[in-house]
Design a protein around this motif. Structure first.
Motif, short mmCIF file in Angstrom:
data_model
loop_
_atom_site.label_atom_id
_atom_site.label_comp_id
_atom_site.label_asym_id
_atom_site.label_seq_id
_atom_site.Cartn_x
_atom_site.Cartn_y
_atom_site.Cartn_z
N VAL A 79 41.39 26.49 49.26
CA VAL A 79 41.33 27.94 49.45
C VAL A 79 40.75 28.21 50.83
O VAL A 79 39.67 27.71 51.16
N ILE A 80 41.49 28.97 51.64
CA ILE A 80 41.11 29.26 53.02
C ILE A 80 41.07 30.77 53.22
O ILE A 80 42.01 31.47 52.85
N ASP A 81 39.97 31.23 53.81
CA ASP A 81 39.82 32.65 54.13
C ASP A 81 40.09 32.85 55.61
O ASP A 81 39.46 32.21 56.46
N ILE A 82 41.02 33.74 55.94
CA ILE A 82 41.31 34.09 57.32
C ILE A 82 40.55 35.38 57.62
O ILE A 82 40.78 36.40 56.96
N PRO A 83 39.62 35.35 58.58
CA PRO A 83 38.80 36.54 58.86
C PRO A 83 39.65 37.77 59.20
O PRO A 83 40.69 37.66 59.86
N ASP A 84 39.17 38.90 58.75
CA ASP A 84 39.89 40.17 58.92
C ASP A 84 40.14 40.49 60.39
O ASP A 84 41.20 41.00 60.74
N THR A 85 39.18 40.20 61.26
CA THR A 85 39.36 40.49 62.69
C THR A 85 40.50 39.67 63.27
O THR A 85 41.28 40.16 64.09
#
Length: 182
Positions: A132-138
């Motif tokens: 599971v990888i989170d891509i930052p909103d910015t």
């Protein structure tokens, strides 16, 4: 009458120093009418991070529900890699983990991701083949500024940092690994 998908042509040059993968890909991305530019660019980023000769996009949002949106199929039909996007539910990810050797979920959405992760992390911990990888909103917002009907992009990957560039600008993407699969 239903709206049709918008077609984007992408010439993507990948230099992935982490995997020692260097290739040019000519891609056609179909953006479903309900899909925004941010989501489409997360799909393109997922392709760049996992690129291979056998990785390809499926019909996605408008296709069969038993397919990933992006996957790597072996010639004999084995699913080597199943890639999902957003904040999928545990039931869907369980199904993917049973069908594929490896599953990657690319989360994005800013403040909703930590809430989703807190709710689902315990249930998802049992799937050894799930990452599971989170891509930052910015970074997601910055990638959307690169969208053009005909894109020529370079993707440089080194030590977990990704630079996605066109002729005018570069975007730094530093994904956060929430769960590392085996």
């Amino acid at each position: 009458m239903a709206q049709k998908a918008t077609v984007f042509k992408v010439q993507l040059q990948i230099a992935d120093m982490d995997r020692h993968y260097y290739a040019d890909h000519n891609l056609t991305l179909a953006q479903h009418p309900s899909e925004n530019d941010e989501r489409m660019m997360v799909r393109l980023l997922a392709f760049a991070l996992n690129a291979s000769e056998s990785l390809h996009f499926t019909k996605g949002l408008s296709g069969e529900t038993e397919q990933a949106e992006l996957w790597d199929l072996a010639l004999e039909g084995t699913i080597n890699l199943w890639i999902e996007f957003g904040q999928s539910d545990e039931k869907w990810l369980r199904k993917a983990c049973h069908k594929a050797k490896q599953v990657i979920l690319f989360c994005y959405g800013g403040r909703v991701v930590p809430v989703w992760w807190k709710t689902n992390s315990a249930a998802l911990a049992r799937y050894d083949n799930l990452t599971v990888i989170d891509i930052p909103d910015t970074a997601v917002a910055a990638m959307a500024t690169l969208v053009n009907r005909n894109m020529q992009l370079q993707c440089n990957i080194s030590e977990g940092q990704i630079w996605l560039s066109d002729a005018n600008q570069s975007v730094l993407i530093e994904p956060q690994i929430l769960k590392q699969g085996s």
